[in-house]
Scaffold this active site. Structure first.
Site, PDB file in Angstrom:
ATOM      1  N   HIS A 184       9.456 -14.524  20.254  1.00  0.00           N
ATOM      2  CA  HIS A 184       8.460 -15.415  20.732  1.00  0.00           C
ATOM      3  C   HIS A 184       7.344 -15.649  19.478  1.00  0.00           C
ATOM      4  O   HIS A 184       6.246 -16.131  19.841  1.00  0.00           O
ATOM      5  CB  HIS A 184       7.701 -15.162  21.926  1.00  0.00           C
ATOM      6  CG  HIS A 184       8.673 -15.073  23.350  1.00  0.00           C
ATOM      7  ND1 HIS A 184       8.544 -16.252  24.032  1.00  0.00           N
ATOM      8  CD2 HIS A 184       9.583 -14.210  23.517  1.00  0.00           C
ATOM      9  CE1 HIS A 184       9.697 -16.023  24.802  1.00  0.00           C
ATOM     10  NE2 HIS A 184      10.257 -14.665  24.807  1.00  0.00           N
ATOM     11  N   LYS A 241      -1.551   4.541  -7.310  1.00  0.00           N
ATOM     12  CA  LYS A 241      -2.364   5.717  -7.097  1.00  0.00           C
ATOM     13  C   LYS A 241      -3.160   6.048  -8.208  1.00  0.00           C
ATOM     14  O   LYS A 241      -4.453   6.347  -7.883  1.00  0.00           O
ATOM     15  CB  LYS A 241      -1.175   6.846  -6.922  1.00  0.00           C
ATOM     16  CG  LYS A 241      -0.489   7.073  -5.709  1.00  0.00           C
ATOM     17  CD  LYS A 241       0.520   8.217  -5.773  1.00  0.00           C
ATOM     18  CE  LYS A 241       1.513   8.333  -4.658  1.00  0.00           C
ATOM     19  NZ  LYS A 241       2.282   9.540  -4.690  1.00  0.00           N
ATOM     20  N   GLU A 251      11.258   1.057  -1.180  1.00  0.00           N
ATOM     21  CA  GLU A 251      10.909   2.079  -2.290  1.00  0.00           C
ATOM     22  C   GLU A 251      12.159   2.294  -3.296  1.00  0.00           C
ATOM     23  O   GLU A 251      12.073   2.684  -4.449  1.00  0.00           O
ATOM     24  CB  GLU A 251      10.133   3.178  -1.884  1.00  0.00           C
ATOM     25  CG  GLU A 251       8.677   3.168  -2.087  1.00  0.00           C
ATOM     26  CD  GLU A 251       7.839   4.437  -1.949  1.00  0.00           C
ATOM     27  OE1 GLU A 251       6.791   4.165  -1.420  1.00  0.00           O
ATOM     28  OE2 GLU A 251       8.547   5.572  -1.966  1.00  0.00           O
TER      29      GLU A 251
HETATM   30  O1  PA5 Z   1       8.957   8.214  -1.445  1.00  0.00           O
HETATM   31  C1  PA5 Z   1       7.992   8.739  -1.973  1.00  0.00           C
HETATM   32  O2  PA5 Z   1       8.012   9.447  -3.046  1.00  0.00           O
HETATM   33  C2  PA5 Z   1       6.554   8.266  -1.637  1.00  0.00           C
HETATM   34  O3  PA5 Z   1       6.571   7.181  -0.667  1.00  0.00           O
HETATM   35  C3  PA5 Z   1       5.941   9.422  -1.210  1.00  0.00           C
HETATM   36  O4  PA5 Z   1       6.265   9.919  -0.061  1.00  0.00           O
HETATM   37  C4  PA5 Z   1       4.380   9.232  -0.966  1.00  0.00           C
HETATM   38  O5  PA5 Z   1       3.762   8.601  -1.891  1.00  0.00           O
HETATM   39  C5  PA5 Z   1       3.484  10.471  -0.751  1.00  0.00           C
HETATM   40  O6  PA5 Z   1       3.685  11.227  -1.626  1.00  0.00           O
HETATM   41  P1  PA5 Z   1       3.351  12.917  -1.550  1.00  0.00           P
HETATM   42  O7  PA5 Z   1       4.078  13.572  -0.645  1.00  0.00           O
HETATM   43  O8  PA5 Z   1       3.473  13.203  -2.748  1.00  0.00           O
HETATM   44  O9  PA5 Z   1       1.651  12.719  -1.036  1.00  0.00           O
END
Ligand code: PA5
Length: 441
Positions: A310, A428, A289
């Site tokens: 394997h 989302k 990310e």
């Molecule tokens: O790194 C990030 O910002 C995302 O992966 C969030 O952790 C994930 O989308 C969950 O978001 P939230 O904590 O707002 O529910």
């Protein structure tokens, strides 16, 4: 040189680049570090994780968190952690390192369940049926934004079950909900205020995947390892930051340089134990990310050796070249409470292991990693090694903070904002719209 205790606890062997000796990225790595520490990089307002450990160790909230964890440990037979992405993976990683899939049956204290990361009703049903056998259980609802659909849906169903357990008595149910979220805003924060849930803060300047050393990760870590170990974890993290200030070849920089030097699209993270499965899941989210945007980034994928030797071993050995480099992450799991298992001759059984009697499983595991290292290197895939004891809280904290720093540096060198995730936001939004409009077309 950063040859202090922690640095020695996390060691790495990154062989020199075959063509240009790996020197060409060092300048870029050091320039990126300057931009990160000087807060002149893109998304600089989201870099508060860099000095978080020392700040949090001296805060009033840290003491309150420890007290709450001890209370939760004493009171409940089970805790359901609700969250996704950065609000899920760190906690799951900690239980996984401690006890793998058998964590709940191996250790005393509350059983730990995780929900809110998928939409599988049978998964939820399984957890609910386990909870039926518990005298008392609680929910730890983690969401930075407070509005992510998946955990919100899981919480909805769990909370209604909690209410049923108390015949609709909201006061009793609310004592059993803990929220970890933004200090001021978001749906979760509002619900926590309205219902009197005990709350802990994910600071403004720390995004989801960089939040593993805030209450997001510390709450499950303290429950699983004891609150005394939290300080060790944070001190290890603090050392990683300090080393970056004092050593131009700190581990975080070496790993960033290793990742960037190949110009390969894929990093294969190979571990020597299934108990590191979620450690590399955590790394995959952190790097994936942080870097993967604007058509750039190194795609992180993973496997457990020897299991995946394997299956994907064939591809690693002889598949498409110039695509994958391999980073082995090795933790000495053989040092268990029971010592290691030894292969022994069993009278009357010809099991073909004659040459190996007297060898331990740890030695066999080391040999498997070494075999893969030599073979994959010869096959043309660059291969590096990181070693640390994931059961050692200081080493784990050092490793985690080093990963945060490496991921941020790699993204800065690649020219993207390390701290946003526009692609995640878009899906989302589309998902919510699709669900809300079902049957309206
Ligand atoms: O790194 C990030 O910002 C995302 O992966 C969030 O952790 C994930 O989308 C969950 O978001 P939230 O904590 O707002 O529910």
């Amino acid at each position: 040189m950063a040859n202090n205790e922690n640095m020695r606890k996390v060691t790495c062997e990154f062989p020199p680049h075959a063509e240009h000796n790996g020197n060409d990225n060092w300048e870029a790595v050091n320039t990126a570090w300057k931009a990160l520490k000087g807060k002149s990089c893109a998304g600089a307002e989201m870099t508060d994780w860099l000095h978080w450990p020392e700040k949090y160790l001296n805060s009033a909230e840290y003491n309150m968190l420890k007290k709450t964890i001890e209370e939760i440990y004493r009171k409940y037979e089970a805790i359901v952690f609700v969250g996704i992405g950065g609000s899920y993976l760190t906690g799951k990683m900690f239980t996984d390192i401690k006890g793998g899939e058998l964590y709940n049956s191996l250790y005393g204290g509350p059983k730990c369940y995780f929900l809110g990361y998928d939409m599988d009703a049978s998964n939820l049903e399984d957890v609910l049926s386990e909870l039926e056998n518990c005298k008392d259980w609680a929910i730890v609802y983690i969401s930075k934004s407070g509005g992510t659909f998946e955990p919100a849906a899981a919480f909805n169903i769990l909370y209604s079950n909690l209410l049923k357990d108390f015949s609709g008595n909201k006061g009793e149910a609310n004592k059993r909900v803990y929220a970890i979220t933004d200090a001021e805003k978001g749906i979760l924060k509002n619900m926590a205020n309205e219902n009197g849930w005990t709350s802990f803060v994910i600071p403004d300047g720390i995004g989801g995947r960089f939040s593993g050393l805030t209450p997001v990760g510390l709450m499950p870590f303290g429950l699983v390892n004891g609150v005394g170990e939290m300080e060790e974890l944070l001190l290890g993290a603090q050392e990683a930051t300090y080393d970056c200030y004092s050593d131009a070849k700190a581990f975080a920089f070496q790993y960033a340089e290793w990742r960037l030097r190949h110009n390969h699209a894929v990093e294969y993270l190979a571990t020597n134990s299934a108990r590191l499965t979620y450690l590399v899941e955590w790394m995959k989210q952190l790097f994936g990310e942080t870097e993967g945007k604007e058509g750039k980034g190194i795609f992180p994928t993973s496997g457990v050796f020897p299991r995946d030797l394997h299956s994907l071993g064939q591809f690693l050995q002889e598949g498409l070249r110039g695509l994958i480099f391999e980073t082995q992450i090795i933790s000495p799991f053989a040092e268990t409470n029971e010592g290691d298992y030894v292969l022994e001759q069993i009278p009357g059984l010809k099991d073909g292991l004659d040459k190996f009697y007297g060898r331990t499983l740890a030695e066999a595991g080391e040999a498997a990693m070494h075999g893969a290292y030599v073979a994959h290197t010869k096959g043309g895939n660059p291969c590096g090694i990181i070693r640390f004891d994931a059961h050692d809280s200081r080493a784990l904290g050092y490793f985690m903070q080093s990963m945060f720093i490496s991921a941020a540096i790699c993204a800065i060198v690649l020219g993207v904002n390390p701290f946003d995730q526009p692609g995640v936001e878009l899906h989302k939004q589309v998902m919510k719209e699709t669900l809300a409009n079902l049957g309206n077309e």
